[in-house]
Design an enzyme around this catalytic site. Structure first.
Site, mmCIF file in Angstrom:
data_model
loop_
_atom_site.group_PDB
_atom_site.id
_atom_site.type_symbol
_atom_site.label_atom_id
_atom_site.label_comp_id
_atom_site.label_asym_id
_atom_site.label_seq_id
_atom_site.Cartn_x
_atom_site.Cartn_y
_atom_site.Cartn_z
ATOM 1 N N CYS A 71 27.133 -0.878 6.203
ATOM 2 C CA CYS A 71 27.993 -0.438 7.297
ATOM 3 C C CYS A 71 27.326 -0.723 8.630
ATOM 4 C CB CYS A 71 28.265 1.064 7.165
ATOM 5 S SG CYS A 71 29.196 1.708 8.547
ATOM 6 N N CYS A 77 27.353 6.450 13.544
ATOM 7 C CA CYS A 77 28.065 7.489 12.809
ATOM 8 C C CYS A 77 27.121 8.642 12.463
ATOM 9 C CB CYS A 77 28.669 6.887 11.547
ATOM 10 S SG CYS A 77 29.177 8.070 10.305
ATOM 11 N N CYS A 80 25.157 8.537 7.313
ATOM 12 C CA CYS A 80 24.205 7.960 6.355
ATOM 13 C C CYS A 80 22.862 7.798 7.058
ATOM 14 C CB CYS A 80 24.669 6.586 5.891
ATOM 15 S SG CYS A 80 26.138 6.614 4.887
ATOM 16 N N CYS A 163 35.050 3.477 5.499
ATOM 17 C CA CYS A 163 33.710 4.030 5.321
ATOM 18 C C CYS A 163 33.201 3.500 3.985
ATOM 19 C CB CYS A 163 33.784 5.551 5.320
ATOM 20 S SG CYS A 163 32.306 6.334 4.678
ATOM 21 N N GLN A 298 33.358 18.566 -6.394
ATOM 22 C CA GLN A 298 32.188 17.729 -6.097
ATOM 23 C C GLN A 298 32.651 16.345 -5.648
ATOM 24 O OE1 GLN A 298 29.007 18.549 -6.111
ATOM 25 N NE2 GLN A 298 28.889 20.437 -7.315
ATOM 26 N N TYR A 327 29.387 31.618 -8.043
ATOM 27 C CA TYR A 327 29.784 30.576 -7.080
ATOM 28 C C TYR A 327 30.523 29.475 -7.856
ATOM 29 C CZ TYR A 327 25.893 32.896 -4.698
ATOM 30 O OH TYR A 327 25.036 33.814 -4.172
ATOM 31 N N GLU A 348 33.811 33.810 -7.601
ATOM 32 C CA GLU A 348 33.991 32.891 -6.469
ATOM 33 C C GLU A 348 34.674 33.645 -5.329
ATOM 34 O OE1 GLU A 348 33.595 29.572 -5.366
ATOM 35 O OE2 GLU A 348 34.888 30.210 -3.729
ATOM 36 N N ASP A 403 25.446 28.278 -8.551
ATOM 37 C CA ASP A 403 25.618 27.006 -7.820
ATOM 38 C C ASP A 403 26.063 27.348 -6.399
ATOM 39 O OD1 ASP A 403 26.092 24.439 -6.976
ATOM 40 O OD2 ASP A 403 27.818 24.086 -8.281
ATOM 41 N N CYS A 430 22.285 22.560 -3.769
ATOM 42 C CA CYS A 430 22.452 21.388 -2.903
ATOM 43 C C CYS A 430 21.483 21.460 -1.722
ATOM 44 C CB CYS A 430 23.896 21.290 -2.417
ATOM 45 S SG CYS A 430 24.472 22.783 -1.635
#
Ligand code: SAH
Length: 565
Positions: A71, A77, A80, A163, A298, A327, A348, A403, A430
C-alpha cells in the site's frame, strides 16, 4: 539539539508501537516508519530532556529487513505500522513483544517463558485477511463523494477504495455506492459542519460462505432513490444483506443505535472450522454464525480458526466438563467449547451479542450452552454469592475461558475466578501487556503458567493475539529452593541500578517518563531501602504527588528487570 535538526541514526531496536529506536549523541530517538537495521537521516520533531522523536528524512542505507509495502499510502494512513518490515521479522517482533511483556510486566522468569512458549502462529499471506471494513465517506475539493481514511489528526479524507488488508470486493461495493451518490446528488457527511447524509460504509464478507453485507451509515433516516442503490449492490455476486444505520450524533462512534434492513437478511452467515493444532489443517467440525452489522466478530477468520482451536485444545475437554466463557461476544468460543464440554455458561456485556449467541446456539443445534448478559465482574460474583452452597458444578467449573477486550480483566473478575478454583484457565488476549498483568494476579493466587502461544491475527500491524493455559497448582507441585540471603540484602539491591537507569528503562519499554520522586515512592513500597529523607515531604501538610498506578507498574517492572525485587 533541537526541533528540526537533522541527525544521522542507526535503528537498533523497535518500540512496542513499531517505531524505530536509535541513539544519537547518547540520546534515544523514536522514529516512526523507520525499520530495524535502517541507517537514516532523520529530522527531530520533538525534543524532551532525555529523549526525542524524529521522522525519516532520507534512508541512507536500507535495512535488510525492509520490504516494499503493497500500500503506497501506509505511512499516511498509520493503520499498518510495520508494513515495510519483512513478515518473518514482523512475527519475531510479535513473539518478542509477548515474551517481553510476560517477563517485564508479569514478572515471569525468562527461562520459564522460553521453555513453555511455542513459536508464534503466522499467516500464510499477511494481506487481504480482514472480513470487515469501515470506510468514511467525504467529498473531494470539487465536491465529489470519496471513500478513504482520515488523515491523522484531521477531518479530511484521503481517497482510497482499496485497503490491502481488506477483500477485493470492498472496492467494487464502494464504487457502486459512490456512483449512486454522484448520480442522485446524495451528499456526503461533513464532520466539521455535521451536515450531509452518508457517513460511512460498513462491509462484511464471510470467508467460508462468500456472503456479502453492506451497511450504509447515514445522518438521517432514509436515502433518496434507495432502490437505485439496492439495484446496483444486488448485482454484485454474493450480496446477502443490505441495511441502513442511523447515526445523527456529532460523534466519532461509527454506528448509531438503529439499524434497518432494506434488502435480504439482517445478517450474513460464516463458518469457523476446528483445526488440528499440530499442523493447523482444517477438520470437518465447524460452527456456523449469523453476523449482524453491529456484532463483534473476529476480523481475521483464517487465523481465528487456529486461535480458537488452540484455546479448545488448552481447555482439555473430554465431554463432561463445566466451562465458563467470560467476555463471550456472540458465543464464538462458547459454541466451539460446547461441542466438547458437558455445559458452557457464557457472559457478555452487550445484550444484542447475547441474542446473537442464543440464536447461534440454536442454529447449530447446541443446547448445552447458557448465556448471561452483564459485566463479567458483576455476573460472576453475583452467582458465586447466590449459589454458594447449592450448585457446585457451576461454582467450581473445570475450566474458565476469558477473552477480554484490550483493557484486560477487571480485578473483581480475577478475584472471583480464583475463588471458583477451576482446574484450568484459558486466557485469550489481544493485549499482551494487560494479559501479563492479569496472569501475575492469577499465578500469585495459586495457578501455574503452563502454555503460551501467540497467534498473528493482524499482519502488518503491531497487534498480536495470545492464548495461554494456566493450571491449578497442586500442593505436591511445590518445590524447595535454597535462598542466598546475600541476594536479599537491601543495600546491595539498592546499588543495582541508578535512578537514571531506571528512568531510561521505563521510557524505552513503556514510553513513560518517571521522576526520581516516583521511583523512590515505589522503591519504598517494595521494601527497598531509600535514603532516609529522600523525597519525603518537607512539612507535615506538604502535598506530594503520588505515583500513578501505570507508572508504578512500569517502575516495578524496571526494578524486576534489574533484579532489585
Ligand atoms: N470471545 C468473543 C468476543 C471477544 S471480544 C469472540 O472471540 O468473538 C471481547 C468481548 O467482551 C466483547 O464482545 C465485549 O462486548 C465484551 N465485554 C467488554 N467488557 C466486558 C465486561 N466487563 N464483561 C463482559 N463482557 C465484556
Amino acid at each position: 539539539m533541537q526541533k528540526n535538526d537533522i541527525i544521522e541514526l542507526k535503528i537498533e531496536d523497535m518500540g512496542v508501537d513499531g517505531e524505530g529506536i536509535g541513539k544519537y549523541d547518547g540520546m534515544t530517538f523514536f522514529v516512526k516508519d523507520a525499520v530495524l537495521g535502517d541507517e537514516i537521516e532523520a529530522r527531530i520533531t520533538k525534543m524532551k530532556k532525555n529523549y526525542g522523536y524524529a521522522r525519516v528524512e532520507q534512508i541512507l542505507s536500507p535495512s535488510k529487513f525492509r520490504v516494499t509495502p503493497q500500500c503506497e499510502l501506509h505511512r499516511r494512513c498509520g493503520g499498518c505500522q510495520i508494513q515495510a518490515l519483512d513478515y518473518e521479522k514482523q512475527l519475531e517482533f510479535k513473539q518478542n513483544k509477548v515474551r517481553g511483556n510476560l517477563i517485564r510486566i508479569g514478572g515471569f522468569a525468562p527461562e520459564l517463558i522460553d521453555r513453555i512458549m511455542l513459536p508464534v502462529v503466522g499467516m500464510k499471506e499477511p494481506y487481504r485477511y480482514r472480513n470487515k471494513a469501515q470506510f468514511p465517506i467525504g467529498a473531494d475539493k470539487d465536491g465529489n463523494p470519496v471513500a478513504g481514511f482520515y488523515a491523522a489528526r484531521t477531518h479530511s479524507i484521503i481517497p482510497v477504495n482499496d485497503c490491502k488488508l481488506g477483500v477485493e470486493e470492498n472496492q467494487i461495493i464502494l464504487n457502486e455506492v459512490l456512483s449512486y451518490m454522484k448520480e442522485y446528488h446524495v451528499a456526503s457527511y461533513d464532520e466539521n459542519t455535521g451536515k450531509g447524509l452518508v457517513r460511512h460504509v460498513l462491509i462484511r464478507y464471510g470467508f467460508s460462505t462468500k456472503e456479502l453485507m453492506v451497511c450504509v451509515i447515514i445522518n438521517g433516516s432514509s436515502l433518496p432513490k434507495v432502490e437505485k442503490l439496492i439495484d446496483r449492490l444486488t448485482a454484485i455476486e454474493g450480496m446477502k444483506s443490505i441495511s441502513i444505520n442511523q447515526n445523527t450524533k456529532k460523534t466519532n462512534v461509527i454506528l448509531g443505535d438503529v439499524t434497518k434492513c432494506i434488502w435480504g437478511d439482517p445478517y450474513i452467515t460464516d463458518m469457523i472450522h476446528l483445526c488440528d493444532t499440530k499442523d493447523f489443517s482444517l477438520t470437518d467440525t465447524a460452527v456456523a454464525y449469523h453476523i449482524s452489522p453491529q456484532s463483534f466478530y473476529q476480523v481475521n477468520p483464517v487465523q481465528t480458526e487456529k486461535l480458537y482451536s488452540l484455546a479448545l485444545d488448552y481447555a482439555g475437554l473430554t465431554g463432561k466438563e463445566t466451562v465458563w466463557d467470560l467476555y463471550c461476544g456472540i458465543g464464538t468460543i462458547s459454541l466451539f467449547l460446547a461441542q466438547k464440554a458437558g455445559k458452557v455458561y457464557g457472559v457478555e456485556i452487550i445484550p444484542q451479542a447475547i441474542e446473537d449467541a442464543k440464536n447461534n446456539a440454536a442454529l447449530n443445534g447446541i443446547n448445552n450452552a447458557e448465556f448471561f448478559v452483564g459485566k463479567a465482574e458483576e455476573v460472576l460474583p453475583a452467582f458465586y454469592e447466590k449459589k454458594k452452597d447449592t450448585d457446585a458444578d457451576m461454582l467450581h467449573p473445570d475450566v474458565i475461558v476469558v477473552d477480554p477486550p484490550r483493557k484486560g480483566c477487571d480485578g473483581v473478575c480475577l478475584e472471583t475466578m480464583l475463588k471458583m478454583q477451576p482446574e484450568r484457565i484459558v486466557y485469550v488476549s489481544c493485549d499482551s501487556a494487560t494479559l501479563a498483568r492479569d496472569l501475575k494476579v492469577l499465578c500469585e493466587g495459586g495457578y501455574e503458567l503452563c502454555k503460551v502461544r501467540a497467534v498473528d491475527q493482524f499482519g502488518n500491524t503491531t497487534h498480536v493475539e495470545t492464548v495461554v493455559l494456566l493450571s491449578q497448582q497442586k500442593p505436591d507441585d511445590t518445590i524447595e529452593i535454597d535462598l542466598d540471603l546475600d541476594e536479599l540484602d537491601a543495600t546491595s539491591a539498592e546499588l543495582k541500578a541508578t535512578y537514571q537507569e531506571i528512568k531510561d528503562y521505563v521510557l524505552k519499554e513503556f514510553g513513560l517518563k518517571v521522576s526520581s520522586l516516583y521511583i523512590s515512592q515505589v522503591k519504598r513500597k517494595c521494601g527497598i531501602e531509600v535514603g532516609e529523607n529522600y523525597n519525603l515531604p518537607k512539612s507535615e501538610n506538604a502535598r506530594v504527588p503520588q505515583c500513578p498506578k501505570e507508572k508504578e507498574d512500569a517502575i516495578k517492572a524496571a526494578l524486576k528487570y534489574f533484579a532489585m525485587i
